[in-house]
Design a protein around this motif. Structure first.
Motif, PDB file in Angstrom:
ATOM      1  N   ARG A  98       1.212 -13.147   3.463  1.00 33.10           N
ATOM      2  CA  ARG A  98       1.400 -13.355   4.895  1.00 33.10           C
ATOM      3  C   ARG A  98       2.777 -13.961   5.117  1.00 33.10           C
ATOM      4  O   ARG A  98       3.317 -14.639   4.250  1.00 33.10           O
ATOM      5  CB  ARG A  98       0.341 -14.306   5.468  1.00 33.10           C
ATOM      6  CG  ARG A  98      -1.083 -13.841   5.318  1.00 33.10           C
ATOM      7  CD  ARG A  98      -1.347 -12.535   6.072  1.00 33.10           C
ATOM      8  NE  ARG A  98      -2.741 -12.194   6.155  1.00 33.10           N
ATOM      9  CZ  ARG A  98      -3.418 -11.492   5.260  1.00 33.10           C
ATOM     10  NH1 ARG A  98      -2.813 -11.061   4.182  1.00 33.10           N
ATOM     11  NH2 ARG A  98      -4.676 -11.189   5.445  1.00 33.10           N
TER      12      ARG A  98
ATOM     13  N   GLY B   7       1.611 -14.222  12.631  1.00 34.99           N
ATOM     14  CA  GLY B   7       0.786 -13.023  12.652  1.00 34.99           C
ATOM     15  C   GLY B   7      -0.232 -13.012  11.525  1.00 34.99           C
ATOM     16  O   GLY B   7      -0.177 -13.798  10.591  1.00 34.99           O
TER      17      GLY B   7
ATOM     18  N   ALA C 148      -1.188  -9.921   9.978  1.00 35.59           N
ATOM     19  CA  ALA C 148      -1.066  -8.707   9.174  1.00 35.59           C
ATOM     20  C   ALA C 148      -0.537  -9.013   7.778  1.00 35.59           C
ATOM     21  O   ALA C 148       0.385  -9.807   7.624  1.00 35.59           O
ATOM     22  CB  ALA C 148      -0.135  -7.713   9.858  1.00 35.59           C
TER      23      ALA C 148
ATOM     24  N   HIS D  74       1.576  -8.360   4.360  1.00 37.02           N
ATOM     25  CA  HIS D  74       2.892  -7.793   4.091  1.00 37.02           C
ATOM     26  C   HIS D  74       2.994  -7.404   2.632  1.00 37.02           C
ATOM     27  O   HIS D  74       2.323  -7.977   1.783  1.00 37.02           O
ATOM     28  CB  HIS D  74       3.996  -8.815   4.397  1.00 37.02           C
ATOM     29  CG  HIS D  74       4.099  -9.160   5.835  1.00 37.02           C
ATOM     30  ND1 HIS D  74       5.056  -8.634   6.650  1.00 37.02           N
ATOM     31  CD2 HIS D  74       3.336  -9.958   6.616  1.00 37.02           C
ATOM     32  CE1 HIS D  74       4.888  -9.104   7.867  1.00 37.02           C
ATOM     33  NE2 HIS D  74       3.854  -9.905   7.872  1.00 37.02           N
TER      34      HIS D  74
ATOM     35  N   TRP E 186      13.316 -11.854  15.174  1.00 39.25           N
ATOM     36  CA  TRP E 186      12.664 -10.771  14.429  1.00 39.25           C
ATOM     37  C   TRP E 186      12.916 -10.932  12.934  1.00 39.25           C
ATOM     38  O   TRP E 186      13.973 -11.401  12.523  1.00 39.25           O
ATOM     39  CB  TRP E 186      13.234  -9.414  14.851  1.00 39.25           C
ATOM     40  CG  TRP E 186      12.965  -9.086  16.277  1.00 39.25           C
ATOM     41  CD1 TRP E 186      13.766  -9.401  17.353  1.00 39.25           C
ATOM     42  CD2 TRP E 186      11.837  -8.416  16.814  1.00 39.25           C
ATOM     43  NE1 TRP E 186      13.183  -8.951  18.507  1.00 39.25           N
ATOM     44  CE2 TRP E 186      12.008  -8.335  18.210  1.00 39.25           C
ATOM     45  CE3 TRP E 186      10.701  -7.852  16.249  1.00 39.25           C
ATOM     46  CZ2 TRP E 186      11.086  -7.725  19.043  1.00 39.25           C
ATOM     47  CZ3 TRP E 186       9.778  -7.244  17.090  1.00 39.25           C
ATOM     48  CH2 TRP E 186       9.972  -7.180  18.460  1.00 39.25           C
TER      49      TRP E 186
ATOM     50  N   SER F 176      12.441  -8.418   9.433  1.00 40.18           N
ATOM     51  CA  SER F 176      12.039  -7.104   8.943  1.00 40.18           C
ATOM     52  C   SER F 176      11.203  -7.278   7.678  1.00 40.18           C
ATOM     53  O   SER F 176      11.361  -8.231   6.919  1.00 40.18           O
ATOM     54  CB  SER F 176      13.255  -6.215   8.682  1.00 40.18           C
ATOM     55  OG  SER F 176      14.078  -6.759   7.684  1.00 40.18           O
ATOM     56  N   SER F 177      10.270  -6.343   7.468  1.00 42.35           N
ATOM     57  CA  SER F 177       9.332  -6.433   6.356  1.00 42.35           C
ATOM     58  C   SER F 177       8.934  -5.033   5.931  1.00 42.35           C
ATOM     59  O   SER F 177       9.118  -4.077   6.668  1.00 42.35           O
ATOM     60  CB  SER F 177       8.101  -7.228   6.801  1.00 42.35           C
ATOM     61  OG  SER F 177       7.132  -7.274   5.790  1.00 42.35           O
TER      62      SER F 177
ATOM     63  N   ARG G  20       9.039  -2.283   9.027  1.00 40.66           N
ATOM     64  CA  ARG G  20       8.650  -2.755  10.354  1.00 40.66           C
ATOM     65  C   ARG G  20       9.420  -4.029  10.669  1.00 40.66           C
ATOM     66  O   ARG G  20       9.944  -4.687   9.772  1.00 40.66           O
ATOM     67  CB  ARG G  20       7.156  -2.991  10.454  1.00 40.66           C
ATOM     68  CG  ARG G  20       6.656  -4.060   9.513  1.00 40.66           C
ATOM     69  CD  ARG G  20       5.165  -4.175   9.607  1.00 40.66           C
ATOM     70  NE  ARG G  20       4.657  -5.054   8.583  1.00 40.66           N
ATOM     71  CZ  ARG G  20       3.427  -5.468   8.526  1.00 40.66           C
ATOM     72  NH1 ARG G  20       2.563  -5.080   9.437  1.00 40.66           N
ATOM     73  NH2 ARG G  20       3.021  -6.257   7.579  1.00 40.66           N
TER      74      ARG G  20
ATOM     75  N   VAL H 123       8.905  -7.714  12.653  1.00 38.03           N
ATOM     76  CA  VAL H 123       7.845  -8.608  13.089  1.00 38.03           C
ATOM     77  C   VAL H 123       8.444  -9.607  14.074  1.00 38.03           C
ATOM     78  O   VAL H 123       9.424 -10.283  13.743  1.00 38.03           O
ATOM     79  CB  VAL H 123       7.247  -9.355  11.880  1.00 38.03           C
ATOM     80  CG1 VAL H 123       6.157 -10.311  12.316  1.00 38.03           C
ATOM     81  CG2 VAL H 123       6.756  -8.371  10.839  1.00 38.03           C
TER      82      VAL H 123
ATOM     83  N   GLN I 173       4.602  -7.295  19.862  1.00 43.30           N
ATOM     84  CA  GLN I 173       4.023  -6.326  18.940  1.00 43.30           C
ATOM     85  C   GLN I 173       4.940  -6.068  17.753  1.00 43.30           C
ATOM     86  O   GLN I 173       6.156  -6.041  17.898  1.00 43.30           O
ATOM     87  CB  GLN I 173       3.781  -5.009  19.675  1.00 43.30           C
ATOM     88  CG  GLN I 173       2.763  -5.110  20.778  1.00 43.30           C
ATOM     89  CD  GLN I 173       1.379  -5.387  20.240  1.00 43.30           C
ATOM     90  OE1 GLN I 173       0.969  -4.863  19.217  1.00 43.30           O
ATOM     91  NE2 GLN I 173       0.639  -6.250  20.924  1.00 43.30           N
ATOM     92  N   VAL I 174       4.336  -5.833  16.599  1.00 39.35           N
ATOM     93  CA  VAL I 174       5.088  -5.395  15.422  1.00 39.35           C
ATOM     94  C   VAL I 174       5.568  -3.987  15.701  1.00 39.35           C
ATOM     95  O   VAL I 174       4.846  -3.168  16.276  1.00 39.35           O
ATOM     96  CB  VAL I 174       4.158  -5.406  14.174  1.00 39.35           C
ATOM     97  CG1 VAL I 174       4.837  -4.762  12.999  1.00 39.35           C
ATOM     98  CG2 VAL I 174       3.732  -6.816  13.869  1.00 39.35           C
TER      99      VAL I 174
ATOM    100  N   ARG J  62       7.326  -0.430  14.124  1.00 42.34           N
ATOM    101  CA  ARG J  62       7.678   0.334  12.926  1.00 42.34           C
ATOM    102  C   ARG J  62       9.115   0.774  13.005  1.00 42.34           C
ATOM    103  O   ARG J  62       9.639   1.078  14.061  1.00 42.34           O
ATOM    104  CB  ARG J  62       6.778   1.551  12.791  1.00 42.34           C
ATOM    105  CG  ARG J  62       5.371   1.188  12.386  1.00 42.34           C
ATOM    106  CD  ARG J  62       4.518   2.398  12.213  1.00 42.34           C
ATOM    107  NE  ARG J  62       4.898   3.073  10.969  1.00 42.34           N
ATOM    108  CZ  ARG J  62       4.355   4.192  10.562  1.00 42.34           C
ATOM    109  NH1 ARG J  62       3.452   4.791  11.282  1.00 42.34           N
ATOM    110  NH2 ARG J  62       4.726   4.732   9.430  1.00 42.34           N
TER     111      ARG J  62
END
Length: 93
Positions: free
Chosen positions: A31, A46, A48, A50, A63, A65-66, A81, A83, A89-90, A92
């Motif tokens: 995470r 978040g 989600a 990773h 932001w 990036s991941s 994406r 984050v 919202q995430v 893409r």
């Protein structure tokens, strides 16, 4: 280099104002977290999971990036994406 408190994490990225973004193992995946230079009170960003790679932090620190996919999700593809650090919202890539 110095250790930050008792934080267990990896793949750090450094943002504006001394903010540190990093990944930490939570359940079946990693995470995204952030903390300040003192290392106290890390905040999860978040829910989600990773993959094990963070990219860059935007110049304004809004932001990160991941990558998602690969071994963690048993796929052959890896999607990029971005984050949002605060809300939103995430997206893409």
């Amino acid at each position: 280099p110095r250790r930050l408190a008792d934080i267990e994490g990896y793949n750090p990225r450094f943002g504006p104002g001394g903010t540190i973004y990093f990944l930490a193992a939570v359940g079946p995946g990693a995470r995204l977290f952030r903390t300040n230079v003192s290392g106290l009170a890390p905040q999860q960003l978040g829910a989600a999971p990773h993959e094990s790679v963070l990219g860059a932090v935007s110049n304004d620190g809004q932001w990160v990036s991941s990558m998602i996919g690969g071994v963690l999700y048993a796929t052959r593809t890896t999607d990029g994406r971005v984050v949002p650090v605060l809300n939103g919202q995430v997206a893409r890539l």
